[in-house]
Design a protein around this motif. Structure first.
Motif, PDB file in Angstrom:
ATOM      1  N   GLU A  45       0.765  -1.230  -0.194  1.00 29.13           N
ATOM      2  CA  GLU A  45      -0.083  -0.066  -0.181  1.00 29.13           C
ATOM      3  C   GLU A  45       0.752   1.344   0.027  1.00 29.13           C
ATOM      4  O   GLU A  45       0.447   2.116  -0.852  1.00 29.13           O
ATOM      5  N   TRP A  46       1.827   1.371   0.807  1.00 30.23           N
ATOM      6  CA  TRP A  46       2.859   2.423   0.876  1.00 30.23           C
ATOM      7  C   TRP A  46       3.698   2.680  -0.613  1.00 30.23           C
ATOM      8  O   TRP A  46       3.885   3.715  -1.194  1.00 30.23           O
ATOM      9  N   ARG A 106       0.901   4.221  -2.910  1.00 26.33           N
ATOM     10  CA  ARG A 106       0.967   5.637  -2.722  1.00 26.33           C
ATOM     11  C   ARG A 106       2.111   6.495  -3.413  1.00 26.33           C
ATOM     12  O   ARG A 106       2.069   7.460  -3.936  1.00 26.33           O
ATOM     13  N   SER A 140       2.146   8.969  -6.248  1.00 27.38           N
ATOM     14  CA  SER A 140       2.620  10.627  -5.777  1.00 27.38           C
ATOM     15  C   SER A 140       3.757  11.049  -6.779  1.00 27.38           C
ATOM     16  O   SER A 140       3.378  12.140  -7.174  1.00 27.38           O
ATOM     17  N   SER A 187      -7.360   0.688  -1.542  1.00 27.98           N
ATOM     18  CA  SER A 187      -6.463   1.290  -1.474  1.00 27.98           C
ATOM     19  C   SER A 187      -5.684   1.770  -2.913  1.00 27.98           C
ATOM     20  O   SER A 187      -5.293   2.853  -2.957  1.00 27.98           O
ATOM     21  N   ALA A 234      -5.237   5.714  -3.615  1.00 26.44           N
ATOM     22  CA  ALA A 234      -3.986   6.275  -4.231  1.00 26.44           C
ATOM     23  C   ALA A 234      -4.210   7.308  -5.423  1.00 26.44           C
ATOM     24  O   ALA A 234      -3.630   8.244  -5.620  1.00 26.44           O
ATOM     25  N   SER A 250      -3.426  11.312  -5.440  1.00 24.89           N
ATOM     26  CA  SER A 250      -2.166  11.458  -6.511  1.00 24.89           C
ATOM     27  C   SER A 250      -2.937  12.445  -7.609  1.00 24.89           C
ATOM     28  O   SER A 250      -2.300  13.300  -8.268  1.00 24.89           O
TER      29      SER A 250
END
Length: 709
Positions: free
Chosen positions: A518-519, A522, A526, A555, A559, A563
């Motif tokens: 998930e990180w 993102r 981004s 998720s 994202a 973004s």
């Protein structure tokens, strides 16, 4: 005078004639009916005596007659007190005798007769008080008798309704009392077991009725007496010939005798035995469980002969989970029971087999020559479990992998040997299953390294120690960058930069790949938001992320929303591992992601089992040819043929083709000639951080991709 005398005599005779009937045992109703004539006779006789005495004093002046009259009156009053249990009748009789006599004395006149009259009244009062005191004493005795009788009744009821048999012996060893339960427990005769019989007599009778056919009464007597003499109280068990177990508890009394309770504990002991068995055995297979297995292993280690070793085997069934998932747990349970029977048939009588988990078993091979003995047994087990299992009409094929540790060489206690055997089991599974492997110390080092890696990964997630690098993907037609593949890196505080191949599989096993993924998603979205809108970004998805259900879809949507990039710029790279089960849930998630507008690429194409079927089941936008084919494209014609075939297949299906692992200009030229639309590799561009990637997209990029940041 004659009439009064005749009346008094008649009443006395009437009372004497009626008395025997009053003493008969009759009902309360009959006794009540008899009270009327009794009162009539008693009051009649006393009244006649009183009247006779008064008449004699008044009508005559003969002192001797007066003396006899008063003597008769006093005698009648004395006799009246015998009716003390009827205090009202006594009072009536005394009044009927004393009052007429006293009045006659007063009428006669004279001090002497006045004193006699007063004395008669005082005497009658004293007689009544004495009679009343006797009445009170009698009532107290009656009440005490009733209380004692009720206590005895309750004692008998309690004694004969006890769950235990009870018997009491005096100081001479003779029976004082026993209850009905005692007789019933041993099947004794009430005609024989009576108060006064000694212990030896009871035991002889017990032997006669078959309770102790294997022992004589003397032996039983001596054993019981020893128990009594040895302590003031004790409890012991008595095994009867019919298999019942009687618990005896005795307590010595101050008088020198003793009280013993007898309880049939046969069913309780059987229940306790069943509970103890259940606590130490597996309910499904009836094999020892982990606790009992460790106890047996500890015992086996304690009695190892010199130059011998104990083998501990951890066994895990192969391909068992699909059996439960597809055929149901009832079939799985039947398979486990058959496995248990086959394992017991493989081992020796002094070996032990246990079930220590769902599809995990353990075996103790008692002291033997090792490792030869363990190898032979392991091969026998692998062979036995390799044969098909049958449940009804269903045929099931599984198998087993085995890890082996040898004690005391590989461990001095049961827990360490089990741990080491488990490590060897992991090695056996890694080597291809249906195998066995012996523990070696290096395995312990590997496990410690893995545990350390797991601890570091947990800390890395908390401390955000991960970074993203971006590798360019070019269009082979003009050499321009079309997208970047976002690649994960771990910046370890002491070990430096760690590549995904060294930690991703562990993160997947731990479930940490979900928050890490998930990180990464993102972060990639981004950074892509700062690039030109014609530059896409691809992110790898793990099969584990698909098991999180709609959490993955949420998720991705989040994202994209944060973004602000166009969903068409986001491409997910998935391997065949995602589609291996091809479950409805996986296909549903893929379709929901596709509905968001994102694109999909099938990564590492050609290295799996059935990639063509996956291309048909789900419409991918891109196929990425695995670098193993690109690496050999210059030297192996077969590799070139595979690249050409995949390219033709993708083109016909309307999919883009990306060649991975381009490391030379020659390789790039080959894939361009074969029609690959995109290329990626160190020759095209090295992975770089987001800052350098942003700089790169602003510069012109040659076709050969030699100007990398």
């Amino acid at each position: 005078m004659a009439v009064l005398t005749i009346s008094a005599v008649s009443f006395v005779l009437f009372g004497l004639l009626r008395r025997p009937r009053f003493l008969e045992q009759r009902s309360a109703r009959e006794i009540y009916k008899s009270e009327v004539p009794f009162w009539f006779a008693a009051l009649g006789s006393s009244s006649a005596v009183g009247a006779l005495s008064a008449r004699a004093i008044i009508a005559t002046n003969i002192p001797i007659v007066h003396f006899l009259a008063l003597a008769l009156a006093m005698a009648t009053m004395a006799i009246a007190q015998r009716n003390y249990h009827r205090p009202r009748l006594v009072a009536a009789q005394l009044i009927s005798v004393a009052v007429p006599g006293a009045l006659a004395c007063f009428i006669h006149g004279g001090i002497e007769y006045g004193v006699l009259g007063v004395g008669a009244l005082i005497l009658s009062f004293m007689i009544w008080r004495t009679a009343f005191a006797h009445y009170i004493d009698a009532q107290e005795i009656i009440i005490k008798d009733k209380i004692l009788s009720e206590q005895n009744r309750r004692f008998d009821a309690a004694l004969n309704n006890m769950a235990q048999g009870l018997c009491m012996f005096d100081g001479d060893g003779r029976l004082v009392v026993c209850n009905r339960k005692y007789i019933e427990i041993y099947g004794l005769s009430e005609d024989v077991v009576r108060p006064g019989i000694d212990l030896m007599g009871i035991l002889k009778h017990s032997v006669e009725v078959g309770n102790h056919s294997a022992r004589d009464a003397e032996e039983l007597h001596d054993r019981f007496v020893d128990k009594i003499v040895s302590s003031d109280s004790s409890t012991f068990l008595n095994e009867l010939e019919d298999g019942r177990t009687i618990a005896l508890a005795h307590e010595r009394m101050r008088s020198g005798g003793w009280v013993t309770t007898h309880e049939d504990v046969t069913e309780r002991r059987r229940a306790e035995a069943r509970i103890a068995h259940m606590a130490r055995h597996d309910a499904l297979t009836d094999l020892p469980n982990r606790t009992f297995f460790q106890e047996r292993l500890t015992e086996a280690l304690a009695r190892i002969p010199a130059h011998k070793q104990v083998a501990v085997m951890c066994l895990d069934l192969d391909r068992f989970k699909p059996v439960n998932d597809t055929l149901g747990h009832s079939v799985g349970d039947a398979i486990l029971q058959q496995v248990a029977e086959r394992l017991k048939a493989c081992v020796r009588e002094n070996d032990s087999v246990a079930r220590i988990g769902g599809d995990e078993f353990a075996i103790i091979q008692s002291a033997s020559t090792q490792p030869e003995g363990a190898s032979v047994l392991a091969e026998r087990i692998v062979s036995a479990l390799d044969h098909p299992f049958y449940v009804g009409a269903k045929q099931v094929c599984i198998g087993a992998s085995i890890g082996i540790s040898l004690g005391p060489n590989d461990g001095l206690n049961a827990n360490q040997l089990l741990v080491n055997a488990d490590l060897a089991l992991y090695q056996a599974k890694a080597r291809g299953r249906a195998r066995y492997s012996f523990f070696v110390p290096e395995m312990d080092l590997e496990m410690q390294t893995k545990r350390e890696l797991e601890e570091d990964l947990r800390r890395a997630v908390v401390n955000n120690e991960f970074e993203m690098v971006y590798q360019p993907v070019i269009d082979t037609c003009d050499g321009k960058i079309s997208s970047f593949e976002a690649l994960l890196r771990w910046s370890h505080p002491s070990k430096g930069m760690i590549l995904p191949g060294d930690f991703i599989s562990t993160a997947e096993d731990m479930g940490l790949i979900v928050p890490i993924g998930e990180w990464a998603l993102r972060e990639a979205c981004s950074k892509a938001s700062a690039w030109p809108t014609n530059i896409g970004v691809s992110v790898n998805l793990s099969p584990v992320q698909f098991r999180s259900g709609d959490k993955l879809v949420r998720s991705v949507a989040n994202a994209l929303a944060v973004s602000g990039i166009d969903p068409k710029r986001l491409e997910f790279e998935i391997t065949e591992g995602v589609l291996l089960d091809e479950t409805l849930e996986t296909l549903t998630i893929l379709q929901e992601l596709r509905n968001l507008g994102v694109r999909f690429a099938l990564d590492d194409f050609g290295t799996g089992y059935s990639s063509l079927s996956y291309l048909r089941s789900f419409p991918f936008h891109r196929i990425k040819i695995d670098q193993s084919f690109i690496r050999d494209i210059d030297v192996q014609p077969e590799a070139l043929s595979i690249v050409r075939a995949v390219t033709d297949l993708g083109t016909n299906l309307g999919m883009s083709i990306t060649a991975e692992g381009i490391e030379t200009a020659k390789q790039l030229k080959h894939v361009q000639m074969e029609g690959c639309s995109h290329a990626q590799g160190y020759y095209v561009g090295m992975p770089m951080d987001a800052k350098n990637a942003s700089r790169l997209v602003k510069k012109a990029f040659s076709v050969h991709g030699r100007e990398a940041a």
